[in-house]
Design a protein around this motif. Structure first.
Motif, PDB file in Angstrom:
ATOM      1  N   ILE A   1      75.899 -26.082 -31.900  1.00 38.66           N
ATOM      2  CA  ILE A   1      74.498 -26.380 -31.233  1.00 38.66           C
ATOM      3  C   ILE A   1      74.234 -27.529 -29.880  1.00 38.66           C
ATOM      4  CG2 ILE A   1      72.210 -25.879 -31.614  1.00 38.66           C
ATOM      5  CD1 ILE A   1      72.884 -24.080 -33.675  1.00 38.66           C
ATOM      6  N   THR A   2      73.778 -26.516 -28.633  1.00 40.50           N
ATOM      7  CA  THR A   2      73.945 -28.034 -27.661  1.00 40.50           C
ATOM      8  C   THR A   2      72.549 -27.992 -27.408  1.00 40.50           C
ATOM      9  OG1 THR A   2      73.621 -26.039 -25.970  1.00 40.50           O
ATOM     10  CG2 THR A   2      76.345 -26.909 -25.884  1.00 40.50           C
ATOM     11  N   GLU A   3      71.957 -27.581 -27.949  1.00 44.36           N
ATOM     12  CA  GLU A   3      69.510 -27.630 -28.106  1.00 44.36           C
ATOM     13  C   GLU A   3      69.254 -27.646 -29.387  1.00 44.36           C
ATOM     14  OE1 GLU A   3      67.929 -26.468 -24.074  1.00 44.36           O
ATOM     15  OE2 GLU A   3      69.435 -26.944 -22.954  1.00 44.36           O
ATOM     16  N   PRO A   4      68.190 -28.308 -29.076  1.00 43.52           N
ATOM     17  CA  PRO A   4      67.507 -28.464 -30.871  1.00 43.52           C
ATOM     18  C   PRO A   4      66.136 -26.949 -30.119  1.00 43.52           C
ATOM     19  CG  PRO A   4      67.250 -30.230 -29.077  1.00 43.52           C
ATOM     20  CD  PRO A   4      67.463 -29.494 -29.059  1.00 43.52           C
ATOM     21  N   THR A   5      66.617 -26.739 -31.155  1.00 44.15           N
ATOM     22  CA  THR A   5      65.418 -25.292 -31.100  1.00 44.15           C
ATOM     23  C   THR A   5      64.298 -25.438 -31.760  1.00 44.15           C
ATOM     24  OG1 THR A   5      65.338 -22.732 -32.205  1.00 44.15           O
ATOM     25  CG2 THR A   5      66.483 -24.507 -33.511  1.00 44.15           C
ATOM     26  N   SER A   6      63.260 -24.374 -31.846  1.00 39.59           N
ATOM     27  CA  SER A   6      61.836 -25.113 -33.208  1.00 39.59           C
ATOM     28  C   SER A   6      61.676 -24.260 -33.834  1.00 39.59           C
ATOM     29  CB  SER A   6      60.574 -25.390 -31.813  1.00 39.59           C
ATOM     30  OG  SER A   6      60.452 -24.375 -31.249  1.00 39.59           O
ATOM     31  N   VAL A   7      60.762 -24.483 -34.505  1.00 41.28           N
ATOM     32  CA  VAL A   7      60.429 -23.798 -36.156  1.00 41.28           C
ATOM     33  C   VAL A   7      59.808 -22.879 -34.930  1.00 41.28           C
ATOM     34  CG1 VAL A   7      58.872 -23.591 -37.738  1.00 41.28           C
ATOM     35  CG2 VAL A   7      59.728 -25.681 -37.823  1.00 41.28           C
ATOM     36  N   GLY A   8      59.981 -21.273 -35.618  1.00 44.52           N
ATOM     37  CA  GLY A   8      59.577 -20.304 -35.162  1.00 44.52           C
ATOM     38  C   GLY A   8      60.181 -19.539 -33.933  1.00 44.52           C
ATOM     39  N   LYS A   9      61.334 -20.127 -33.710  1.00 42.32           N
ATOM     40  CA  LYS A   9      61.443 -19.486 -31.837  1.00 42.32           C
ATOM     41  C   LYS A   9      62.356 -18.806 -31.533  1.00 42.32           C
ATOM     42  CE  LYS A   9      62.784 -20.671 -27.805  1.00 42.32           C
ATOM     43  NZ  LYS A   9      61.167 -21.250 -26.193  1.00 42.32           N
ATOM     44  N   TYR A  10      62.531 -17.878 -31.840  1.00 41.02           N
ATOM     45  CA  TYR A  10      63.391 -16.474 -31.009  1.00 41.02           C
ATOM     46  C   TYR A  10      62.862 -15.478 -32.847  1.00 41.02           C
ATOM     47  CZ  TYR A  10      65.138 -18.202 -27.132  1.00 41.02           C
ATOM     48  OH  TYR A  10      65.525 -19.109 -25.888  1.00 41.02           O
ATOM     49  N   ILE A  11      61.775 -16.069 -33.652  1.00 39.10           N
ATOM     50  CA  ILE A  11      61.635 -15.104 -34.895  1.00 39.10           C
ATOM     51  C   ILE A  11      59.920 -14.194 -34.226  1.00 39.10           C
ATOM     52  CG2 ILE A  11      60.977 -15.125 -37.025  1.00 39.10           C
ATOM     53  CD1 ILE A  11      62.641 -17.588 -37.748  1.00 39.10           C
ATOM     54  N   VAL A  12      60.498 -13.285 -34.846  1.00 39.96           N
ATOM     55  CA  VAL A  12      58.990 -11.919 -35.209  1.00 39.96           C
ATOM     56  C   VAL A  12      58.872 -11.176 -35.723  1.00 39.96           C
ATOM     57  CG1 VAL A  12      58.208  -9.983 -34.081  1.00 39.96           C
ATOM     58  CG2 VAL A  12      59.596 -10.686 -32.515  1.00 39.96           C
ATOM     59  N   TYR A  13      58.040 -12.773 -36.502  1.00 38.68           N
ATOM     60  CA  TYR A  13      57.932 -12.257 -37.980  1.00 38.68           C
ATOM     61  C   TYR A  13      57.153 -11.009 -38.374  1.00 38.68           C
ATOM     62  CZ  TYR A  13      58.221 -17.253 -38.447  1.00 38.68           C
ATOM     63  OH  TYR A  13      58.435 -18.736 -37.831  1.00 38.68           O
ATOM     64  N   LYS A  14      57.534 -10.903 -40.341  1.00 36.68           N
ATOM     65  CA  LYS A  14      56.881  -9.196 -40.503  1.00 36.68           C
ATOM     66  C   LYS A  14      55.790  -9.044 -40.341  1.00 36.68           C
ATOM     67  CE  LYS A  14      57.417  -7.833 -45.774  1.00 36.68           C
ATOM     68  NZ  LYS A  14      56.554  -7.029 -46.146  1.00 36.68           N
ATOM     69  N   GLY A  15      55.302  -7.900 -39.513  1.00 37.87           N
ATOM     70  CA  GLY A  15      53.808  -7.264 -39.812  1.00 37.87           C
ATOM     71  C   GLY A  15      52.821  -8.311 -38.725  1.00 37.87           C
ATOM     72  N   GLN A  16      53.784  -8.834 -37.798  1.00 38.03           N
ATOM     73  CA  GLN A  16      53.325  -9.624 -36.385  1.00 38.03           C
ATOM     74  C   GLN A  16      52.664  -8.401 -35.619  1.00 38.03           C
ATOM     75  OE1 GLN A  16      55.906 -12.804 -35.029  1.00 38.03           O
ATOM     76  NE2 GLN A  16      54.730 -12.596 -33.105  1.00 38.03           N
ATOM     77  N   GLU A  17      53.338  -7.446 -35.407  1.00 37.48           N
ATOM     78  CA  GLU A  17      52.426  -6.290 -34.133  1.00 37.48           C
ATOM     79  C   GLU A  17      51.887  -5.502 -35.161  1.00 37.48           C
ATOM     80  OE1 GLU A  17      57.153  -6.276 -32.163  1.00 37.48           O
ATOM     81  OE2 GLU A  17      56.663  -4.981 -33.302  1.00 37.48           O
ATOM     82  N   VAL A  18      51.810  -4.823 -35.927  1.00 37.10           N
ATOM     83  CA  VAL A  18      50.634  -4.300 -36.833  1.00 37.10           C
ATOM     84  C   VAL A  18      51.242  -4.381 -38.218  1.00 37.10           C
ATOM     85  CG1 VAL A  18      50.745  -2.601 -37.306  1.00 37.10           C
ATOM     86  CG2 VAL A  18      51.918  -2.281 -35.038  1.00 37.10           C
ATOM     87  N   LYS A  19      50.355  -4.253 -39.080  1.00 38.80           N
ATOM     88  CA  LYS A  19      50.170  -4.624 -40.193  1.00 38.80           C
ATOM     89  C   LYS A  19      50.055  -3.594 -41.439  1.00 38.80           C
ATOM     90  CE  LYS A  19      48.910  -9.392 -41.572  1.00 38.80           C
ATOM     91  NZ  LYS A  19      50.197  -9.763 -40.419  1.00 38.80           N
ATOM     92  N   LYS A  20      50.797  -3.042 -42.178  1.00 44.27           N
ATOM     93  CA  LYS A  20      50.804  -2.006 -43.139  1.00 44.27           C
ATOM     94  C   LYS A  20      49.696  -1.580 -43.409  1.00 44.27           C
ATOM     95  CE  LYS A  20      52.371   0.193 -47.089  1.00 44.27           C
ATOM     96  NZ  LYS A  20      53.426   0.235 -48.419  1.00 44.27           N
ATOM     97  N   GLY A  21      49.446  -0.425 -43.574  1.00 41.45           N
ATOM     98  CA  GLY A  21      48.218   0.143 -43.587  1.00 41.45           C
ATOM     99  C   GLY A  21      46.806   0.188 -42.050  1.00 41.45           C
TER     100      GLY A  21
END
Ligand code: AMP
Ligand code: MG
Length: 397
Positions: free
Chosen positions: A120-140
């Motif tokens: 891996i040639t460059e550092p990444t950071s926490v959360g980078k390129y992750i869409v978390y569960k429910g981030q766009e819409v929450k169930k219900g």
């Protein structure tokens, strides 16, 4: 004569929603939703990678370039369901679930893989390129409201949450009659003094655009008994009946009389409006009747103001009026002393961002060829005038 604003209130008061039916989602385009749409799952349903690359612990990449051992692969539809530990990486694809233990992704462009290890040639950071569960819409949660129109832009919402069938408003059934002894069918060559029927097809198109099912009835001459018979037939089984022509004060303007003799309840018949002064609104048994003027532009303008509204109220739409806004008028405009004016105009988006409204150079309310270019109505309160360059209220067609 009554005010346009009062007439609009009367239309609202007299119009009732029609009820709903369930249809396959693919048949719901253009229909008004009759139920709220709720998310039955979180979106995304799991922590998801936005990139092709490697799922890692961000802390492991701080001192990049670094090499990490590859434990496996998380593909879309086939995740890697063990727990990633320090010093490890999992090859991951766009849309695939992030493995437990990973807290970041590094994209493939910043990596090289060989013999079971990735550097891996460059550092990444926490959360980078992750869409978390429910981030766009929450169930219900409510993702679309009853009253919204299903369109290409929003139909993926009911689809994503499992609505293979949706409740939509029943489509209003509209009957259309053109009246006038001079009016002949489109397929006929007009004889002396005759005019082809351009209103029926225009109104049918406008009705369908507003979500109604429209049916054109045969043209009726200016004959009271024929008019009465045809109005009665067309009104039966229709939620709305639209007539054009025969509502002015001439000797052969018989629509109002026909409606009265049939026992219709008349709510208004003359408006402080230009174009469209002699617009009739009545009810014959359960059918709402709009008697529009015969002039094509008056018929179109009064449709847009009143009939369209009724069609949308019947469907329970949240937005029943034309969208409105403000534009800079390019020429002086004025309204008559006693009538609100709705002037057809062409909208132009200027390079500096202003929206300009160019009033049509037209030959009055019979000029449907001029009207064809317009995409707005400038609304001018009676008795008022605006200079070129001033902001004016516009309705978007
Ligand atoms: P009226 O409202 O009957 O006085 O008609 C006003 C004008 O509109 C007249 O010039 C008519 O010939 C014209 N007109 C009426 N009905 C139609 C129609 N269905 N299609 C085209 N023009 C029409
Ligand atoms: Mg006529």
């Amino acid at each position: 004569m009554i005010e346009v604003s009062k007439a609009l209130k009367i239309v609202k008061r007299e119009t009732r929603p029609l009820g709903a039916e369930r249809v396959a989602l693919e048949h719901a385009v253009g229909r008004v939703l009759a139920e709220d749409i709720h998310a039955d799952v979180d979106m995304p349903p799991f922590d998801r990678s936005q990139m092709d690359g490697y799922a890692v612990k961000a802390a492991d990449t701080m001192a990049a370039p670094v090499t990490l051992g590859i434990l496996g692969e998380s593909a879309a539809g086939q995740g890697w369901h063990k727990v990633l530990k320090t010093g490890e990486a999992v090859r991951i694809m766009t849309g695939a679930p992030i493995p437990a233990g990973a807290d970041a992704v590094q994209k493939i462009e910043l990596t090289t893989e060989s013999n079971g290890v990735v550097s891996i040639t460059e550092p990444t950071s926490v959360g980078k390129y992750i869409v978390y569960k429910g981030q766009e819409v929450k169930k219900g949660s409510k993702v679309l409201r009853a009253g919204e129109v299903i369109s290409a832009n929003n139909i993926s919402i009911p689809a994503a949450f499992g609505y293979a069938r949706v409740m939509v408003a029943r489509r209003p059934r509209v009957a259309i009659i053109s009246t006038g002894s001079e009016i002949v069918d489109v397929g006929r060559k007009p004889k002396r003094d005759q005019i082809r029927n351009s209103n029926s097809i225009m109104l049918k198109t406008l009705c369908e655009q507003a979500g109604a099912i429209a049916r054109v009835f045969p043209i009726i001459g200016d004959d009271l008994s024929e008019l009465k018979t045809q109005i009665k037939t067309a009104a039966r089984g229709s939620d709305i009946l639209i007539t054009t022509g025969g509502v002015s004060v001439g000797k052969y303007d018989l629509t109002r009389l026909a409606l009265k003799e049939l026992g219709a309840e008349c709510f208004f018949e003359r408006l402080r409006l230009k174009p469209g002064k002699p617009t009739v609104f009545a009810r014959l048994k359960k059918t709402l009747v709009f008697g529009l003027p015969g002039n094509p532009v008056s018929a179109a303008a009064t449709f847009y103001l009143f009939v369209r509204k009724a069609i949308l109220i019947m469907q329970g739409a949240v937005q029943c009026d034309l969208n409105n806004g403000t534009a800079i008028v390019s020429k002086p405009v004025r309204a008559p002393k006693e009538r609100d004016a709705y002037l057809p105009a062409v909208l132009i988006s200027e390079s500096d961002g202003t929206l300009k409204a160019d009033p049509l150079q037209w030959h009055g309310s019979s000029d449907f060829i001029g009207f064809a270019e317009s995409d707005a109505l400038i609304s001018i309160p009676r008795g008022s005038a605006f200079d070129a360059g001033s902001p004016v209220p516009v309705l978007f067609l």
